[in-house]
Design an enzyme around this catalytic site. Structure first.
Site, PDB file in Angstrom:
ATOM      1  N   ASP A  83      17.291  52.754  51.051  1.00  0.00           N
ATOM      2  CA  ASP A  83      18.269  53.685  50.240  1.00  0.00           C
ATOM      3  C   ASP A  83      17.288  54.791  49.930  1.00  0.00           C
ATOM      4  O   ASP A  83      16.167  54.688  49.969  1.00  0.00           O
ATOM      5  CB  ASP A  83      18.862  52.953  49.054  1.00  0.00           C
ATOM      6  CG  ASP A  83      20.057  53.898  48.529  1.00  0.00           C
ATOM      7  OD1 ASP A  83      20.188  54.972  48.973  1.00  0.00           O
ATOM      8  OD2 ASP A  83      20.847  53.390  47.764  1.00  0.00           O
TER       9      ASP A  83
HETATM   10  C1  BGC Z   1      22.863  56.238  47.666  1.00  0.00           C
HETATM   11  C2  BGC Z   1      23.269  55.935  49.032  1.00  0.00           C
HETATM   12  C3  BGC Z   1      23.043  57.265  49.653  1.00  0.00           C
HETATM   13  C4  BGC Z   1      21.749  58.204  49.755  1.00  0.00           C
HETATM   14  C5  BGC Z   1      21.849  59.194  50.359  1.00  0.00           C
HETATM   15  C6  BGC Z   1      21.579  57.132  47.542  1.00  0.00           C
HETATM   16  O1  BGC Z   1      21.280  57.523  46.261  1.00  0.00           O
HETATM   17  O2  BGC Z   1      22.673  55.032  46.710  1.00  0.00           O
HETATM   18  O3  BGC Z   1      24.500  55.265  49.102  1.00  0.00           O
HETATM   19  O4  BGC Z   1      23.613  57.107  51.019  1.00  0.00           O
HETATM   20  O5  BGC Z   1      21.716  58.264  48.425  1.00  0.00           O
HETATM   21  O6  BGC Z   1      22.557  60.088  49.556  1.00  0.00           O
END
Ligand code: BGC
Length: 778
Positions: free
Chosen positions: A235
């Site tokens: 993530d």
């Molecule tokens: C979120 C993810 C997301 C990623 C990219 C993170 O803060 O938890 O779900 O895909 O950012 O935007």
């Protein structure tokens, strides 16, 4: 469907890795920037582009979160899940895949399959369900749809990511059985059925170790046990120790680490702290996915925004759940002259959530305009906002709304959660609607007996006024076509067929994790165990406001018959359960047939019933259909933490079928014979009762008990005079000393019998018992 990493891609990746310098290998393991991977031009390795997800494409056009390309905004996951329609979700996935191709995106960052442990979870709108089967099946369909277009997905957030509070550091403390039965199952189903190109590891720790460096999760379970063929992406910002991540199986760090992780990897290899062979393995797997993504790219793809809007409308239609209807719906347009439409959401809908999933829609419909278009000019629509954008209201706005409502034949009040109430980044602090919405509904219900409430929210809310209104429509965050979809359902153009994908409680205090959520000082203890969602309400006999699986229709479905090939089955062969359902009403409609299973007398505490199968069927008035559900070993199994595996115990299992978790008119009982499983050998630490659990050690067990009883001076099974439970020293014939000693002995670690029997069982003899018990294992 595409399979990832075919042999030739893997061979190509291996050949390329063999030509790379150590620095080049390390450079591939983290992003070039926020959304793309590092290219290596000299070897012809191009960069690939990833973007959110999940319910639409958010391809950023600047560093500002809000700037992205226009894309179809489909209903968010809680709404999509309420369709219970795997084919429809697959279609939505395919449309998303096409939009990705048209926009040069190779991987869509979704779907999210985390369980809704608490209705307070800030991202619940982005997740499918409180039930792992429903979430897993729909996620698999979503992935198949997207990947059918040659675009990858990222199944997220792996794992036990169920809150926003302290989201980047929280440690989710979950026992093994709960993890397996609740929090990993949807991931497992999606991986086994659909092989997502990537899995996104979560920010949080799981039982003390960050998900991004968790060997148990990333290597042992995901890769070895489930056979995951793709790569793990962090993530955004989830990496803690990059070297530990490489060892555990984290392929790609996102976003860019500005070179620092790459340098750390190079240094670790040079210092002998990380084997280069391990790095090669990770880079080869990563590269195989990058090559695959490049090969599947179709830059000339185009799509028709109108077609996708129509699909978004269909999805929103099927997602709507008719929670209550005392005859007010569908609107009887022949008898209706004036409709009062109340609530600012009728004009400015709440249709998606905030955070990384926020899409810039290609168009947006209001329910007010859509309703006007559908009912024509013979019926007069009058509108009052009733509340401000932040949800607050005042006496003047409420009085104006009340006046219109009283003068109309029916009032439709739009209410729900303003954007500031639910978002990525923070959890909700309660499950209430804004006070202004509740006050408005109370006032309108008092002025107009035919009051219909339409809700726009991404997660369960309390409805203190539920008993006072004539109908309640849960429209969720329905995406860009939500306005038409609501108008479709209100007017009867669509017969509602959504069912709740999560339980709606009366009060926050009634919810499973209400005492534990969201934890404190970096730890969230999942104390409610497997009793999440309806599993909790059923076990605690707590009456929900609306149960899991509930949803009404404008027609009536009768569950007429249930049959099975054989009622005595073995767990491996399983059973084929056939169910007949008939549309006995006057309209065509769709019904979601739900099948739940319960073990009658489990040795560990198990839920009252668990969803094991479902099917959505379409029936004309008077039409009847038969659906066959295949139940397999896993449908009867629980996770036995003592053997770290799924286990089935022989016994009776009830199968329930119906249209909601609390309305299951069909039932039959199966006698399941469990096949023998390889149990680990007994040790000196095993409890004596474990000798009794295994049929082949029964004789040894009987001998131990007999000897133990003799050593306690109790010879036979007859009742011996004992002592009163009152503690007055009087003999009490009710206590059977034989049974009492047996009970004491059963709970003893085996080796203690040597001491406790006062030498009646010698150490050598005890070792002999152990040896015999283990020799006789099948
Ligand atoms: C979120 C993810 C997301 C990623 C990219 C993170 O803060 O938890 O779900 O895909 O950012 O935007």
């Amino acid at each position: 469907m595409f399979t990832i990493q075919p042999i030739e891609t893997r061979a190509e990746a291996e050949a390329l890795v063999a030509q790379m310098t150590l620095e080049e290998k390390a450079s591939l393991t983290s992003g070039r920037d926020f959304w793309s991977t590092q290219p290596i031009e000299r070897l012809g390795i191009r960069s690939i582009f990833m973007t959110d997800g999940p319910h639409g494409l958010r391809k950023a056009t600047s560093s500002n979160f809000a700037d992205s390309v226009p894309a179809t905004c489909f209903p968010t996951a809680s709404a999509l899940a309420s369709t219970w329609n795997v084919d429809l979700v697959r279609e939505v996935g395919a449309a998303l895949g096409t939009e990705c191709q048209a926009n040069g995106v190779q991987i869509l960052l979704g779907p999210g399959v985390n369980m809704k442990r608490s209705p307070l979870g800030g991202r619940n709108f982005e997740y499918f369900s409180e039930d792992p089967l429903l979430a897993g099946r729909l996620a698999a369909a979503f992935i198949q749809g997207v990947q059918s277009q040659g675009v990858g997905t990222s199944l997220k957030h792996f794992a036990a990511n169920n809150q926003e509070f302290e989201r980047m550091s929280n440690d989710s403390i979950v026992d093994e059985r709960t993890l397996r039965e609740l929090y990993l199952t949807a991931f497992e189903t999606a991986v086994r059925e659909a092989q997502p190109w990537t899995v996104m590891c979560a920010y949080n720790k799981v039982n003390g170790t960050y998900a991004s460096e968790n060997t148990t999760l990333l290597h042992e379970i995901l890769k070895r046990e489930w056979g995951f063929e793709g790569i793990v992406v962090s993530d955004w910002g989830a990496v803690n120790d990059r070297i530990a991540g490489i060892r555990a199986g984290l392929h790609l760090e996102m976003p860019t680490s500005l070179g620092s992780s790459n340098r750390a990897i190079v240094a670790a290899v040079r210092a002998g702290d990380l084997e280069e062979a391990r790095l090669d393995e990770v880079v080869t797997e990563l590269l195989a996915t990058l090559l695959r993504a490049q090969a599947e790219a179709m830059p000339a793809t185009t799509f028709d925004t109108d077609d996708h809007h129509v699909l978004a409308r269909r999805a929103a239609d099927e997602a709507i759940v008719l929670l209550k209807n005392e005859g007010a719906l569908p609107l009887d347009l022949a008898k209706t002259k004036r409709v009062a439409v109340i609530g600012a959401f009728a004009q400015s809908p709440r249709y998606q959530g905030a955070g990384s999933s926020r899409v810039r829609p290609t168009k947006l419909e209001s329910a007010l305009a859509a309703l006007q278009a559908l009912i024509g000019s013979d019926v007069q629509l009058e509108y009052a906002a009733g509340y401000a954008a932040d949800g607050s209201s005042d006496d003047t706005s409420i009085a104006e709304a009340k006046r219109i409502a009283a003068a109309a034949d029916v009032a439709v009040v739009f209410a729900g959660l303003p954007g500031s109430f639910e978002s990525e980044g923070f959890d909700r602090s309660n499950i209430d609607l804004p006070d202004g919405h509740n006050r408005l509904i109370d006032a309108i219900a008092a002025a107009q007996p035919r009051t219909v409430v339409v809700l726009m929210n991404g997660s369960a809310v309390a409805m203190p006024w539920a008993g006072k209104v004539a109908a309640i429509v849960e429209a969720w965050l329905g995406g860009q076509a939500c306005g038409s979809a609501i108008a479709d359902v209100l007017t009867g153009r669509t017969n509602p067929s959504g069912k709740l994908s999560e339980t709606f409680p009366h009060r926050l205090e009634d919810t499973p994790a209400s005492l534990d959520f969201p934890g404190l000082r970096g730890e969230a203890r999942y104390g409610e165990g497997v009793f999440v969602g309806y599993r909790y309400y059923d076990a605690r006999k707590v009456e929900p406001l609306f149960p899991f699986g509930h949803g009404l229709s404008y027609t009536v479905f009768s569950y007429t018959a249930i049959t099975v090939d054989a009622t005595t089955i073995n767990d491996v062969e399983g059973a084929r359960v056939r169910v007949r359902v008939r549309n006995t009403g006057e309209r065509a409609g769709q019904e979601v047939i739900q099948l739940y299973v319960r073990e009658r007398a489990p040795r560990v505490r198990r839920p009252e019933r668990e969803l094991r199968a479902f099917a959505k069927v379409s029936l004309e008035p008077g039409e009847e259909t038969e659906v066959t559900f295949a139940l397999g070993r896993r449908d009867f199994a629980f996770w036995d933490a003592s053997v770290h595996d799924w286990a089935v115990r022989s016994g009776k299992f009830d199968v329930f079928v119906g249209g909601s978790s609390r309305d299951l008119p069909l039932r039959l009982t199966l006698h399941v014979r469990a096949s023998p499983v390889a149990l680990p050998p007994l040790t000196r630490e095993s409890l004596i009762k474990e000798f009794a659990d295994r049929p082949w050690t029964e004789a040894v067990y009987a001998e131990i008990i007999e000897k133990a009883q003799r050593s306690f001076g109790i010879g036979g099974p007859e009742t011996e005079p004992g002592f009163s439970r009152e503690g007055d020293g009087a003999p009490d014939a009710e206590i059977n000393m034989h049974e009492m000693v047996q009970a004491l002995v059963r709970e003893m670690p085996a080796w203690k019998i040597v001491h406790m029997s006062g030498g009646a069982i010698s150490n050598e003899e005890f070792q002999g018992f152990l040896q015999r018990a283990n020799q006789q294992r099948p």
